[in-house]
Design a protein around this motif. Structure first.
Motif, PDB file in Angstrom:
ATOM      1  N   LYS A 113       0.832  -1.203   0.000  1.00  0.00           N
ATOM      2  CA  LYS A 113       0.000   0.000   0.000  1.00  0.00           C
ATOM      3  C   LYS A 113       0.863   1.249   0.000  1.00  0.00           C
ATOM      4  O   LYS A 113       1.938   1.269   0.596  1.00  0.00           O
ATOM      5  CB  LYS A 113      -0.899   0.022   1.243  1.00  0.00           C
ATOM      6  N   GLY A 154     -13.123  -0.181  -2.482  1.00  0.00           N
ATOM      7  CA  GLY A 154     -12.489   1.077  -2.861  1.00  0.00           C
ATOM      8  C   GLY A 154     -13.102   2.334  -2.299  1.00  0.00           C
ATOM      9  O   GLY A 154     -12.633   3.434  -2.602  1.00  0.00           O
ATOM     10  N   ARG A 338     -10.514   4.331  -4.791  1.00  0.00           N
ATOM     11  CA  ARG A 338      -9.302   3.641  -5.217  1.00  0.00           C
ATOM     12  C   ARG A 338      -9.091   3.811  -6.723  1.00  0.00           C
ATOM     13  O   ARG A 338      -7.978   4.038  -7.191  1.00  0.00           O
ATOM     14  CB  ARG A 338      -9.376   2.161  -4.860  1.00  0.00           C
ATOM     15  N   ASN A 342      -6.030   5.856  -8.803  1.00  0.00           N
ATOM     16  CA  ASN A 342      -5.263   5.324  -9.932  1.00  0.00           C
ATOM     17  C   ASN A 342      -5.285   6.289 -11.115  1.00  0.00           C
ATOM     18  O   ASN A 342      -4.269   6.509 -11.781  1.00  0.00           O
ATOM     19  CB  ASN A 342      -5.840   3.968 -10.369  1.00  0.00           C
ATOM     20  N   GLU A 447     -12.979  -2.765  -9.338  1.00  0.00           N
ATOM     21  CA  GLU A 447     -11.841  -1.854  -9.285  1.00  0.00           C
ATOM     22  C   GLU A 447     -11.404  -1.430 -10.683  1.00  0.00           C
ATOM     23  O   GLU A 447     -10.824  -0.355 -10.858  1.00  0.00           O
ATOM     24  CB  GLU A 447     -10.670  -2.528  -8.557  1.00  0.00           C
TER      25      GLU A 447
END
Length: 457
Positions: A113, A154, A338, A342, A447
């Motif tokens: 992480k 997420g 999440r 990205n 995700e």
């Protein structure tokens, strides 16, 4: 932002390729390899976040190394004896590939992480629902009662758990986290409850479990619905009695721990299918907290994006232009915060320096954009000068064939889920995989930006 390095020790080519396929599903990681005799130099050179040992017989003091960083064994098969042997040698886990690829990916995600500095701080969200949730967190933080945090993958369940801990009287105590989906049952039991000296062959010393390590603080049980049912019974006893008995031990130890559990499962489905004990559910569900998905609070998207952008760029990039903001707000974010993180990391890399400190739409690449043929997006036409140097591609970048296979698998899973009315158990039977494997794959689909059919009841 730098990528986490995973060091693979003494792997033959076929196993190395299997590890690369797993790493291809994890953002912000790269793979380095070495032989066993070169391990000390490789540790100093690469400073890995975690170590994967291809053969447990490789000489080395794994218990000593495991005290410094996560170390696990990896191979083509693994028996229960292998799992116990791994514990005996000081390894955190033993993964068999490809059967345990999802479990290994989850374990690596937890150890790789990003540093806490990129976690979105509290109160960035501006929606009414998140403001109310933030106030509720402040109120329940003072209580020692358990909290059950649910929400899609997420949305930030662990971030919320850490906020509960940080605002509680236990803030100066330890915060321990366990990904309950990442380890086989034998190893999870030893990790949670510890083991006594002599608990199994080669257990030369006693080791405390996470409950003991979290004494005086908070223990996060991430994806608690993935704990095997027979192990849930032992967890329930610990929560009721506030005592933990290590594997092979005869004397229970009192523990003072505040437990926070999380799950992205449909809890009604888990209860109905017997995968979550009803008594454990009510023991954990003293304070239920549901985090709404990002698509239901669009007013939070741009503030979160700006905050992530500043943190990921070291404050060199500070804002997004109108077209970039519009594209972010119009996306439905199945991967939630999440996925947004990205996208912002890609934007930092793809940003045109000529635009100064403002991100334009040409730097906004959503997950589905990455799977489309090059040149199919009109907004990419002006990006022909983007660097294509193959030397800059990490070893674990997913090859085009692998991307194609993953896309085909995704379509098959989504089609079967639709035909099954979203019923996970029925879909798993039709696909010929276990329900747990299907849940892993569904989490990865979300995700990656896919809309997954909901369960019907």
């Amino acid at each position: 932002m730098s990528r986490a390095t995973i060091l693979l020790v003494d792997a033959e080519p076929a196993l190395r390729e299997a590890v690369v396929r797993v790493l291809a599903t994890i953002p912000r990681v790269r793979l380095e390899s070495c032989r066993g005799e070169a391990l000390p130099v490789a540790l100093e050179t690469h400073r890995p976040r975690a170590v994967l040992v291809a053969r447990r017989g490789v000489p080395g003091n794994w218990a000593e190394l495991g005290a410094r960083m996560p170390v696990a064994a990896v191979g083509h098969d693994a028996t229960q004896d292998d799992e116990i042997g791994a514990l005996r040698e000081g390894l955190a886990a033993h993964f068999a590939l490809p059967d345990m690829a999802e479990a290994m990916a989850d374990w690596l995600r937890s150890v790789a992480k990003p540093s806490p500095s990129i976690v979105v701080p509290r109160m960035v969200a501006q929606s009414a629902s998140m403001q109310l949730l933030d106030a509720f967190v402040s109120r329940i933080a003072a209580s020692p009662a358990t909290v059950f945090v649910t929400g899609e993958s997420g949305v930030g369940k662990e971030v919320l758990a850490r906020q509960v801990h940080a605002r509680s009287p236990r803030a100066n105590g330890p915060f321990e986290a366990v990904n309950c989906a990442a380890l086989p049952e034998t190893m999870l039991e030893a990790l949670l409850f510890g083991h006594a000296k002599g608990a199994f062959t080669g257990a030369l010393e006693a080791r405390p479990g996470k409950f003991a390590q979290a004494h005086g603080g908070t223990l996060l049980l991430d994806e608690v619905t993935e704990i095997p049912v027979n192990l849930q019974a032992k967890l329930l006893r610990v929560l009721q009695e506030r005592e933990v008995e290590p594997l092979g031990g005869r004397q229970a130890r009192r523990v003072d721990v505040r437990v926070i559990a999380t799950s992205n499962r449909d809890l009604r489905e888990a209860l109905a299918e017997g995968e979550l004990r009803e008594d454990l559910y009510y023991r954990l569900n003293v304070f239920p907290v549901w985090i709404p998905p990002l698509r239901e609070r669009p007013e939070d998207i741009v503030p979160l994006a700006r905050t992530l952008l500043r943190r990921l760029s070291g404050n060199t990039l500070t804002d997004l232009d109108a077209s970039a903001r519009k594209r972010l707000v119009e996306h439905d974010w199945p991967g939630n915060v999440r996925e947004l993180a990205n996208v912002m990391e890609r934007a930092v890399t793809l940003h045109d320096a000529a635009r100064g400190c403002v991100i334009g739409i040409e730097a906004i690449w959503l997950d589905l954009d990455m799977l489309m043929p090059w040149g199919t997006h009109e907004c990419r036409a002006s990006d022909a000068s983007a660097p294509t140097d193959r030397d800059s591609i990490d070893e674990n970048s997913t090859p085009m064939l692998e991307q194609t296979l993953q896309t085909q698998e995704s379509r098959v899973i989504l089609n079967v889920l639709r035909e099954s009315g979203g019923r996970r158990k029925e879909a798993a039977e039709r696909l010929g995989i276990s329900p747990r494997t299907l849940r892993y794959k569904i989490a990865r689909l979300r995700e990656s930006g896919f809309a997954v059919p909901s369960s019907s009841h």
